[in-house]
Design a protein around this motif. Structure first.
Motif, PDB file in Angstrom:
ATOM      1  N   GLU A 407      33.137  29.285  34.037  1.00 32.86           N
ATOM      2  CA  GLU A 407      31.973  29.790  33.706  1.00 32.86           C
ATOM      3  C   GLU A 407      32.105  30.331  32.088  1.00 32.86           C
ATOM      4  N   SER A 408      33.283  30.759  31.883  1.00 36.35           N
ATOM      5  CA  SER A 408      33.235  31.313  30.361  1.00 36.35           C
ATOM      6  C   SER A 408      33.165  30.023  29.396  1.00 36.35           C
ATOM      7  N   ASP A 411      29.526  29.198  29.237  1.00 35.39           N
ATOM      8  CA  ASP A 411      28.872  29.928  28.249  1.00 35.39           C
ATOM      9  C   ASP A 411      29.054  29.714  26.742  1.00 35.39           C
ATOM     10  N   VAL A 412      30.350  29.129  26.515  1.00 34.25           N
ATOM     11  CA  VAL A 412      30.442  28.839  24.970  1.00 34.25           C
ATOM     12  C   VAL A 412      29.776  27.682  24.575  1.00 34.25           C
ATOM     13  N   GLY A 415      26.078  28.805  24.123  1.00 31.87           N
ATOM     14  CA  GLY A 415      26.149  29.586  22.924  1.00 31.87           C
ATOM     15  C   GLY A 415      26.060  28.736  21.706  1.00 31.87           C
ATOM     16  N   LEU A 425      30.218  34.252  20.183  1.00 31.64           N
ATOM     17  CA  LEU A 425      30.730  32.882  20.454  1.00 31.64           C
ATOM     18  C   LEU A 425      32.335  33.152  20.750  1.00 31.64           C
ATOM     19  N   ASP A 428      33.016  34.799  24.196  1.00 33.02           N
ATOM     20  CA  ASP A 428      33.139  33.916  25.345  1.00 33.02           C
ATOM     21  C   ASP A 428      34.426  33.035  25.250  1.00 33.02           C
ATOM     22  N   ARG A 431      37.142  35.468  26.502  1.00 38.27           N
ATOM     23  CA  ARG A 431      37.172  35.446  27.651  1.00 38.27           C
ATOM     24  C   ARG A 431      37.806  34.497  28.685  1.00 38.27           C
ATOM     25  N   ALA A 432      37.318  33.164  28.138  1.00 42.06           N
ATOM     26  CA  ALA A 432      37.924  32.187  28.598  1.00 42.06           C
ATOM     27  C   ALA A 432      39.586  32.018  28.789  1.00 42.06           C
TER      28      ALA A 432
END
Length: 460
Positions: A407-408, A411-412, A415, A425, A428, A431-432
Protein backbone atom coordinates in the motif's frame (compact mmCIF):
# COMPACT_ATOMS: atom_id res chain seq x y z
CA UNK A 1 16.01 -0.59 17.36
CA UNK A 2 14.39 0.70 20.54
CA UNK A 3 14.31 -2.54 22.49
CA UNK A 4 17.01 -2.83 25.18
CA UNK A 5 17.66 -6.26 26.64
CA UNK A 6 16.66 -6.20 30.28
CA UNK A 7 18.72 -8.16 32.78
CA UNK A 8 21.41 -8.62 30.13
CA UNK A 9 23.98 -9.24 32.86
CA UNK A 10 21.94 -12.17 34.19
CA UNK A 11 22.94 -15.72 33.50
CA UNK A 12 19.88 -17.76 32.57
CA UNK A 13 19.21 -21.49 32.86
CA UNK A 14 16.57 -23.85 31.50
CA UNK A 15 15.97 -27.40 30.37
CA UNK A 16 16.62 -27.46 26.61
CA UNK A 17 15.16 -30.92 25.98
CA UNK A 18 11.47 -31.91 26.40
CA UNK A 19 9.98 -32.47 29.84
CA UNK A 20 9.59 -36.08 30.94
CA UNK A 21 11.73 -39.15 31.44
CA UNK A 22 14.28 -39.96 28.74
CA UNK A 23 17.77 -41.32 28.21
CA UNK A 24 19.36 -37.89 28.59
CA UNK A 25 18.38 -34.31 29.36
CA UNK A 26 20.25 -31.15 28.37
CA UNK A 27 20.33 -28.15 30.72
CA UNK A 28 21.44 -24.91 29.09
CA UNK A 29 23.18 -21.95 30.76
CA UNK A 30 23.83 -18.66 28.96
CA UNK A 31 25.28 -15.38 30.19
CA UNK A 32 28.44 -13.74 31.52
CA UNK A 33 28.71 -16.12 34.49
CA UNK A 34 27.61 -19.32 32.72
CA UNK A 35 31.06 -20.91 32.83
CA UNK A 36 31.92 -19.84 36.40
CA UNK A 37 28.53 -20.99 37.76
CA UNK A 38 28.81 -24.36 36.00
CA UNK A 39 32.40 -24.69 37.20
CA UNK A 40 31.30 -24.33 40.83
CA UNK A 41 29.21 -27.49 40.69
CA UNK A 42 31.08 -29.44 37.99
CA UNK A 43 33.80 -31.73 39.30
CA UNK A 44 36.24 -32.68 36.58
CA UNK A 45 38.43 -30.35 34.57
CA UNK A 46 38.39 -26.64 35.40
CA UNK A 47 35.91 -25.37 32.80
CA UNK A 48 37.24 -21.81 33.02
CA UNK A 49 40.58 -22.99 31.65
CA UNK A 50 39.19 -25.08 28.79
CA UNK A 51 38.90 -23.94 25.15
CA UNK A 52 35.56 -23.29 23.44
CA UNK A 53 33.66 -26.06 21.70
CA UNK A 54 34.95 -28.83 23.95
CA UNK A 55 33.08 -31.52 25.91
CA UNK A 56 34.15 -32.70 29.37
CA UNK A 57 33.12 -35.64 31.54
CA UNK A 58 32.61 -35.14 35.26
CA UNK A 59 30.06 -35.07 38.05
CA UNK A 60 27.63 -32.48 39.36
CA UNK A 61 28.03 -32.16 43.12
CA UNK A 62 26.01 -30.27 45.71
CA UNK A 63 28.61 -30.03 48.44
CA UNK A 64 29.75 -33.60 49.01
CA UNK A 65 26.63 -35.11 47.45
CA UNK A 66 26.95 -36.35 43.85
CA UNK A 67 23.79 -35.63 41.88
CA UNK A 68 24.81 -37.19 38.54
CA UNK A 69 27.61 -38.03 36.13
CA UNK A 70 27.38 -35.60 33.22
CA UNK A 71 28.95 -34.18 30.08
CA UNK A 72 29.58 -30.43 30.04
CA UNK A 73 29.75 -28.80 26.59
CA UNK A 74 31.50 -25.44 26.48
CA UNK A 75 30.78 -22.61 24.01
CA UNK A 76 32.60 -19.35 24.63
CA UNK A 77 31.33 -15.97 23.42
CA UNK A 78 30.86 -14.93 20.70
CA UNK A 79 30.94 -18.42 19.13
CA UNK A 80 27.68 -19.69 20.58
CA UNK A 81 23.98 -19.63 19.74
CA UNK A 82 23.36 -16.59 21.95
CA UNK A 83 26.80 -15.03 21.31
CA UNK A 84 27.27 -15.26 25.09
CA UNK A 85 29.16 -17.84 27.13
CA UNK A 86 27.07 -21.01 27.03
CA UNK A 87 27.38 -24.30 28.92
CA UNK A 88 25.16 -27.25 28.11
CA UNK A 89 25.07 -29.96 30.75
CA UNK A 90 23.92 -33.40 29.58
CA UNK A 91 22.50 -35.39 32.48
CA UNK A 92 20.57 -38.63 32.71
CA UNK A 93 16.92 -38.05 31.82
CA UNK A 94 15.41 -38.37 35.29
CA UNK A 95 13.12 -35.45 36.13
CA UNK A 96 14.42 -35.63 39.70
CA UNK A 97 18.03 -35.20 38.51
CA UNK A 98 17.07 -32.33 36.16
CA UNK A 99 15.23 -30.48 38.93
CA UNK A 100 18.09 -30.98 41.38
CA UNK A 101 20.70 -29.66 38.93
CA UNK A 102 18.63 -26.63 37.88
CA UNK A 103 17.87 -25.73 41.51
CA UNK A 104 21.57 -25.98 42.31
CA UNK A 105 22.54 -23.72 39.39
CA UNK A 106 19.93 -21.16 40.48
CA UNK A 107 21.33 -21.18 44.00
CA UNK A 108 24.76 -20.50 42.53
CA UNK A 109 23.57 -17.38 40.72
CA UNK A 110 21.63 -18.26 37.58
CA UNK A 111 17.96 -17.40 37.12
CA UNK A 112 15.24 -19.34 35.26
CA UNK A 113 15.01 -18.37 31.60
CA UNK A 114 11.82 -16.85 30.24
CA UNK A 115 10.08 -18.39 27.20
CA UNK A 116 12.24 -17.90 24.13
CA UNK A 117 14.89 -15.94 26.04
CA UNK A 118 17.86 -17.83 24.55
CA UNK A 119 16.66 -17.06 21.01
CA UNK A 120 15.78 -13.50 22.05
CA UNK A 121 19.33 -12.96 23.25
CA UNK A 122 20.67 -14.42 20.01
CA UNK A 123 18.57 -11.89 18.06
CA UNK A 124 19.50 -8.92 20.24
CA UNK A 125 23.17 -9.86 20.11
CA UNK A 126 23.10 -9.88 16.31
CA UNK A 127 23.22 -13.62 15.67
CA UNK A 128 20.33 -13.30 13.22
CA UNK A 129 17.40 -11.03 12.45
CA UNK A 130 13.84 -11.24 13.73
CA UNK A 131 12.46 -13.25 10.79
CA UNK A 132 15.22 -15.82 11.28
CA UNK A 133 14.52 -15.93 15.01
CA UNK A 134 10.84 -16.67 14.33
CA UNK A 135 11.93 -19.45 11.98
CA UNK A 136 13.63 -21.18 14.93
CA UNK A 137 10.22 -21.74 16.53
CA UNK A 138 8.78 -22.89 13.18
CA UNK A 139 11.65 -25.35 12.78
CA UNK A 140 11.00 -26.83 16.22
CA UNK A 141 7.30 -27.23 15.42
CA UNK A 142 7.79 -28.52 11.85
CA UNK A 143 5.91 -31.80 11.42
CA UNK A 144 6.39 -32.41 7.70
CA UNK A 145 9.12 -32.22 5.08
CA UNK A 146 7.54 -29.13 3.53
CA UNK A 147 7.19 -27.17 6.79
CA UNK A 148 10.70 -28.21 7.81
CA UNK A 149 12.16 -26.99 4.52
CA UNK A 150 10.27 -23.69 4.67
CA UNK A 151 11.46 -23.00 8.23
CA UNK A 152 15.03 -24.01 7.40
CA UNK A 153 15.11 -21.73 4.37
CA UNK A 154 13.85 -18.81 6.46
CA UNK A 155 16.23 -19.53 9.34
CA UNK A 156 19.17 -19.52 6.93
CA UNK A 157 18.16 -16.07 5.77
CA UNK A 158 16.44 -16.76 2.45
CA UNK A 159 13.42 -14.61 3.25
CA UNK A 160 15.45 -12.00 5.13
CA UNK A 161 17.82 -11.65 2.20
CA UNK A 162 14.98 -10.68 -0.13
CA UNK A 163 13.56 -8.17 2.35
CA UNK A 164 16.99 -6.65 3.03
CA UNK A 165 17.63 -6.27 -0.69
CA UNK A 166 14.30 -4.47 -1.12
CA UNK A 167 15.06 -2.09 1.74
CA UNK A 168 18.57 -1.27 0.56
CA UNK A 169 17.39 -0.28 -2.91
CA UNK A 170 14.60 1.83 -1.48
CA UNK A 171 16.86 3.44 1.14
CA UNK A 172 19.15 4.71 -1.63
CA UNK A 173 16.32 6.60 -3.31
CA UNK A 174 14.96 7.80 0.03
CA UNK A 175 18.35 9.33 0.86
CA UNK A 176 18.49 11.05 -2.53
CA UNK A 177 15.04 12.58 -2.03
CA UNK A 178 15.93 13.65 1.51
CA UNK A 179 19.05 15.29 0.05
CA UNK A 180 16.94 17.18 -2.45
CA UNK A 181 14.93 18.63 0.43
CA UNK A 182 18.13 20.32 1.64
CA UNK A 183 18.62 21.97 -1.76
CA UNK A 184 15.08 23.05 -2.59
CA UNK A 185 16.12 26.62 -3.32
CA UNK A 186 18.77 25.49 -5.81
CA UNK A 187 16.23 23.32 -7.71
CA UNK A 188 18.68 20.39 -7.86
CA UNK A 189 17.39 16.89 -8.71
CA UNK A 190 19.35 14.02 -7.19
CA UNK A 191 16.68 11.34 -7.72
CA UNK A 192 15.02 10.91 -11.11
CA UNK A 193 11.26 10.40 -10.76
CA UNK A 194 11.25 7.96 -13.67
CA UNK A 195 14.06 5.94 -12.09
CA UNK A 196 12.11 5.94 -8.83
CA UNK A 197 8.97 4.77 -10.65
CA UNK A 198 10.91 1.94 -12.30
CA UNK A 199 12.38 0.87 -8.95
CA UNK A 200 9.04 0.98 -7.12
CA UNK A 201 7.35 -1.05 -9.87
CA UNK A 202 10.11 -3.68 -9.60
CA UNK A 203 9.73 -3.75 -5.82
CA UNK A 204 5.97 -4.09 -6.14
CA UNK A 205 6.36 -7.14 -8.36
CA UNK A 206 8.59 -8.81 -5.76
CA UNK A 207 6.28 -7.85 -2.89
CA UNK A 208 3.24 -9.15 -4.81
CA UNK A 209 5.01 -12.48 -5.38
CA UNK A 210 5.80 -12.76 -1.67
CA UNK A 211 2.22 -11.87 -0.71
CA UNK A 212 0.77 -14.39 -3.17
CA UNK A 213 3.05 -17.10 -1.77
CA UNK A 214 1.33 -16.83 1.63
CA UNK A 215 -1.56 -19.10 0.61
CA UNK A 216 0.96 -21.83 -0.15
CA UNK A 217 3.05 -20.96 2.91
CA UNK A 218 0.04 -21.13 5.18
CA UNK A 219 -0.87 -24.66 4.11
CA UNK A 220 2.78 -25.72 4.32
CA UNK A 221 2.90 -24.54 7.92
CA UNK A 222 -0.60 -25.46 9.11
CA UNK A 223 -1.70 -28.24 6.75
CA UNK A 224 -4.19 -28.36 3.89
CA UNK A 225 -7.81 -28.42 5.14
CA UNK A 226 -9.37 -31.20 3.03
CA UNK A 227 -13.07 -32.01 3.32
CA UNK A 228 -14.43 -35.45 2.39
CA UNK A 229 -17.98 -34.73 1.23
CA UNK A 230 -20.77 -36.78 -0.27
CA UNK A 231 -24.06 -38.56 0.39
CA UNK A 232 -24.55 -40.68 3.52
CA UNK A 233 -23.00 -44.14 3.14
CA UNK A 234 -20.79 -43.04 0.24
CA UNK A 235 -17.86 -44.41 2.24
CA UNK A 236 -16.45 -41.16 3.67
CA UNK A 237 -15.62 -42.61 7.08
CA UNK A 238 -14.23 -45.76 5.47
CA UNK A 239 -11.96 -43.63 3.28
CA UNK A 240 -10.74 -41.60 6.26
CA UNK A 241 -9.97 -44.79 8.18
CA UNK A 242 -8.18 -46.26 5.15
CA UNK A 243 -6.01 -43.15 4.72
CA UNK A 244 -5.21 -43.09 8.44
CA UNK A 245 -4.71 -46.84 8.71
CA UNK A 246 -6.79 -46.81 11.90
CA UNK A 247 -10.45 -46.94 12.92
CA UNK A 248 -10.86 -43.23 13.59
CA UNK A 249 -14.44 -42.87 12.36
CA UNK A 250 -17.43 -45.12 13.06
CA UNK A 251 -18.44 -47.09 9.97
CA UNK A 252 -22.04 -48.31 9.74
CA UNK A 253 -24.60 -49.27 7.11
CA UNK A 254 -27.04 -46.91 8.86
CA UNK A 255 -27.27 -43.62 6.95
CA UNK A 256 -26.36 -40.52 8.95
CA UNK A 257 -23.98 -42.21 11.40
CA UNK A 258 -21.51 -39.29 11.16
CA UNK A 259 -23.47 -36.34 12.55
CA UNK A 260 -20.56 -33.96 13.10
CA UNK A 261 -17.17 -33.68 11.47
CA UNK A 262 -14.16 -35.83 12.42
CA UNK A 263 -10.70 -34.40 11.74
CA UNK A 264 -7.20 -35.86 11.62
CA UNK A 265 -3.86 -35.18 9.94
CA UNK A 266 -2.17 -37.28 7.27
CA UNK A 267 1.29 -36.77 5.80
CA UNK A 268 1.22 -37.20 2.03
CA UNK A 269 4.41 -36.61 0.07
CA UNK A 270 5.93 -34.47 2.83
CA UNK A 271 2.82 -32.27 3.14
CA UNK A 272 0.35 -32.32 6.04
CA UNK A 273 -3.31 -32.64 5.03
CA UNK A 274 -6.03 -32.06 7.63
CA UNK A 275 -8.72 -34.48 6.46
CA UNK A 276 -12.23 -33.76 7.66
CA UNK A 277 -14.86 -36.51 7.50
CA UNK A 278 -18.22 -34.77 7.41
CA UNK A 279 -21.87 -35.58 7.86
CA UNK A 280 -23.55 -36.82 4.67
CA UNK A 281 -25.07 -34.23 2.35
CA UNK A 282 -28.79 -34.89 2.17
CA UNK A 283 -32.18 -33.52 3.20
CA UNK A 284 -33.09 -34.77 6.68
CA UNK A 285 -35.75 -34.22 9.33
CA UNK A 286 -33.40 -35.30 12.12
CA UNK A 287 -32.47 -32.10 13.99
CA UNK A 288 -29.00 -33.29 15.06
CA UNK A 289 -28.13 -34.68 11.64
CA UNK A 290 -29.37 -31.45 10.01
CA UNK A 291 -26.94 -29.49 12.17
CA UNK A 292 -24.15 -31.79 10.98
CA UNK A 293 -25.11 -31.23 7.34
CA UNK A 294 -25.09 -27.46 7.91
CA UNK A 295 -21.60 -27.68 9.43
CA UNK A 296 -20.47 -29.75 6.45
CA UNK A 297 -21.55 -27.01 4.07
CA UNK A 298 -19.64 -24.42 6.12
CA UNK A 299 -16.52 -26.60 6.17
CA UNK A 300 -16.69 -27.00 2.39
CA UNK A 301 -16.71 -23.22 1.90
CA UNK A 302 -13.52 -22.77 3.96
CA UNK A 303 -11.66 -25.85 2.68
CA UNK A 304 -8.59 -25.70 0.45
CA UNK A 305 -9.58 -29.00 -1.18
CA UNK A 306 -12.74 -31.12 -1.36
CA UNK A 307 -12.87 -34.84 -2.07
CA UNK A 308 -16.31 -35.37 -3.59
CA UNK A 309 -16.96 -39.03 -2.82
CA UNK A 310 -19.85 -40.94 -4.37
CA UNK A 311 -20.97 -44.57 -4.25
CA UNK A 312 -20.87 -46.18 -7.70
CA UNK A 313 -23.42 -48.74 -6.58
CA UNK A 314 -25.93 -46.20 -5.32
CA UNK A 315 -25.61 -43.08 -7.52
CA UNK A 316 -26.63 -42.23 -11.07
CA UNK A 317 -25.12 -39.80 -13.61
CA UNK A 318 -27.88 -37.21 -13.07
CA UNK A 319 -27.12 -36.97 -9.36
CA UNK A 320 -23.35 -36.94 -9.90
CA UNK A 321 -23.59 -34.17 -12.52
CA UNK A 322 -25.83 -32.10 -10.24
CA UNK A 323 -23.38 -32.39 -7.32
CA UNK A 324 -20.40 -31.54 -9.55
CA UNK A 325 -22.21 -28.43 -10.79
CA UNK A 326 -22.78 -27.30 -7.18
CA UNK A 327 -19.12 -27.85 -6.33
CA UNK A 328 -17.96 -25.89 -9.38
CA UNK A 329 -20.12 -22.96 -8.25
CA UNK A 330 -18.55 -23.19 -4.80
CA UNK A 331 -15.16 -22.24 -6.26
CA UNK A 332 -13.08 -24.62 -4.11
CA UNK A 333 -10.71 -27.08 -5.86
CA UNK A 334 -12.18 -30.59 -5.72
CA UNK A 335 -11.52 -34.15 -6.85
CA UNK A 336 -14.22 -36.50 -8.15
CA UNK A 337 -13.74 -39.78 -6.32
CA UNK A 338 -15.85 -42.77 -7.33
CA UNK A 339 -15.98 -45.29 -4.48
CA UNK A 340 -16.93 -48.98 -4.39
CA UNK A 341 -15.65 -49.58 -7.93
CA UNK A 342 -16.11 -53.31 -7.36
CA UNK A 343 -19.89 -52.84 -7.02
CA UNK A 344 -20.56 -50.71 -10.10
CA UNK A 345 -21.87 -51.62 -13.54
CA UNK A 346 -19.61 -51.02 -16.54
CA UNK A 347 -22.11 -48.65 -18.20
CA UNK A 348 -21.82 -46.12 -15.35
CA UNK A 349 -18.03 -46.40 -15.24
CA UNK A 350 -17.74 -45.90 -18.99
CA UNK A 351 -20.13 -42.96 -18.87
CA UNK A 352 -18.07 -41.34 -16.10
CA UNK A 353 -14.83 -41.86 -18.01
CA UNK A 354 -16.40 -40.19 -21.03
CA UNK A 355 -18.10 -37.23 -19.32
CA UNK A 356 -15.68 -36.79 -16.39
CA UNK A 357 -12.34 -38.30 -17.44
CA UNK A 358 -10.59 -36.91 -14.35
CA UNK A 359 -12.67 -39.13 -12.05
CA UNK A 360 -10.60 -41.30 -9.69
CA UNK A 361 -11.95 -44.82 -9.15
CA UNK A 362 -11.23 -46.40 -5.75
CA UNK A 363 -12.46 -48.95 -3.27
CA UNK A 364 -11.98 -47.49 0.21
CA UNK A 365 -13.11 -50.71 1.89
CA UNK A 366 -10.57 -52.82 -0.03
CA UNK A 367 -7.96 -50.00 -0.08
CA UNK A 368 -7.68 -50.07 -3.85
CA UNK A 369 -6.17 -47.13 -5.81
CA UNK A 370 -5.51 -45.10 -2.63
CA UNK A 371 -1.96 -44.33 -3.82
CA UNK A 372 -3.42 -42.95 -7.06
CA UNK A 373 -5.79 -40.78 -5.01
CA UNK A 374 -2.87 -39.46 -2.94
CA UNK A 375 -0.93 -38.60 -6.10
CA UNK A 376 -3.91 -36.66 -7.48
CA UNK A 377 -4.31 -34.83 -4.16
CA UNK A 378 -0.67 -33.72 -4.31
CA UNK A 379 -1.08 -32.53 -7.90
CA UNK A 380 -3.71 -30.01 -6.75
CA UNK A 381 -1.31 -28.47 -4.19
CA UNK A 382 1.14 -26.26 -6.07
CA UNK A 383 4.50 -27.12 -4.52
CA UNK A 384 6.56 -26.41 -7.65
CA UNK A 385 7.44 -22.87 -6.56
CA UNK A 386 8.41 -24.09 -3.10
CA UNK A 387 10.47 -27.02 -4.32
CA UNK A 388 12.54 -24.83 -6.64
CA UNK A 389 13.82 -22.97 -3.57
CA UNK A 390 11.82 -19.76 -4.04
CA UNK A 391 10.94 -17.83 -0.91
CA UNK A 392 7.57 -18.71 0.61
CA UNK A 393 5.89 -16.52 3.26
CA UNK A 394 4.51 -18.66 6.13
CA UNK A 395 4.09 -16.06 8.90
CA UNK A 396 0.93 -13.95 9.22
CA UNK A 397 2.96 -11.08 10.73
CA UNK A 398 5.20 -10.99 7.66
CA UNK A 399 2.17 -11.19 5.37
CA UNK A 400 0.56 -8.22 7.11
CA UNK A 401 3.77 -6.15 6.92
CA UNK A 402 4.15 -6.95 3.21
CA UNK A 403 0.54 -5.91 2.58
CA UNK A 404 1.22 -2.59 4.31
CA UNK A 405 4.43 -2.23 2.28
CA UNK A 406 2.46 -2.74 -0.95
CA UNK A 407 0.00 0.00 0.00
CA UNK A 408 2.85 2.38 0.79
CA UNK A 409 4.59 1.66 -2.52
CA UNK A 410 1.32 2.23 -4.39
CA UNK A 411 1.07 5.58 -2.60
CA UNK A 412 4.56 6.40 -3.90
CA UNK A 413 3.46 5.68 -7.47
CA UNK A 414 0.33 7.79 -7.03
CA UNK A 415 2.49 10.57 -5.64
CA UNK A 416 4.77 10.46 -8.68
CA UNK A 417 1.75 10.59 -11.03
CA UNK A 418 0.25 13.52 -9.15
CA UNK A 419 3.65 15.27 -8.91
CA UNK A 420 3.40 15.76 -5.16
CA UNK A 421 6.25 17.52 -3.36
CA UNK A 422 9.35 15.69 -2.16
CA UNK A 423 8.46 15.89 1.53
CA UNK A 424 5.20 13.95 1.00
CA UNK A 425 6.91 11.51 -1.37
CA UNK A 426 9.60 10.90 1.24
CA UNK A 427 6.93 10.14 3.86
CA UNK A 428 5.43 7.38 1.70
CA UNK A 429 8.87 5.88 1.06
CA UNK A 430 9.74 6.00 4.76
CA UNK A 431 6.46 4.23 5.56
CA UNK A 432 7.33 1.41 3.13
CA UNK A 433 10.79 1.16 4.72
CA UNK A 434 9.19 1.03 8.16
CA UNK A 435 7.00 -1.99 7.34
CA UNK A 436 9.87 -3.84 5.64
CA UNK A 437 12.02 -3.13 8.69
CA UNK A 438 9.37 -4.58 10.99
CA UNK A 439 9.81 -7.98 9.32
CA UNK A 440 13.54 -8.33 10.00
CA UNK A 441 13.66 -6.31 13.23
CA UNK A 442 15.35 -3.11 12.07
CA UNK A 443 12.12 -1.45 13.26
CA UNK A 444 10.55 -3.01 16.33
CA UNK A 445 9.03 -2.42 19.76
CA UNK A 446 9.23 -4.03 23.18
CA UNK A 447 5.64 -5.27 22.89
CA UNK A 448 6.28 -6.89 19.51
CA UNK A 449 9.35 -8.75 20.76
CA UNK A 450 7.61 -9.82 23.95
CA UNK A 451 4.70 -11.21 21.91
CA UNK A 452 6.94 -13.10 19.48
CA UNK A 453 9.30 -14.70 22.01
CA UNK A 454 6.60 -15.52 24.56
CA UNK A 455 5.37 -18.19 22.11
CA UNK A 456 8.70 -20.05 22.24
CA UNK A 457 9.37 -22.91 24.62
CA UNK A 458 11.38 -21.92 27.72
CA UNK A 459 14.58 -23.74 26.77
CA UNK A 460 14.88 -22.16 23.32
Amino acid sequence: MSFILQDKEDTIVALATPQGVGAIAVIRLSGPKAISIANEVFKGKNLELQPSHTVHFGTIKDGDRIIDEVLASLFKAPKSFTKEDVVEISTHGSSYIVNQVIKLLIRKGARPAKPGEFTQRAFLNGQFDLAQAEAVADLINADSEASHQAALNQMRGGFSGEITSLRERLIHFASMIELELDFTEEDVEFASREDLRELVEKLLRVVEQLISSFDLGNVIKNGVPTVIAGKPNAGKSTLLNALLNEEKAIVSEIAGTTRDFIEDEINIGGMIFRFIDTAGLRETTDTIEAMGVSRTQEKMKTASLILYLFDLGDTDMVEISRDINKLENLGVPFLKVANKMDKSNHLLINSLKEKHPDTIFISAGQKKNLDLLKDKILELVNLDKFKTGNTVVTNIRHYDALTQTRESLLDVLRGIDEEITNDFLAMDIRRALHFLGEITGEITTDDLLANIFSKFCIGK
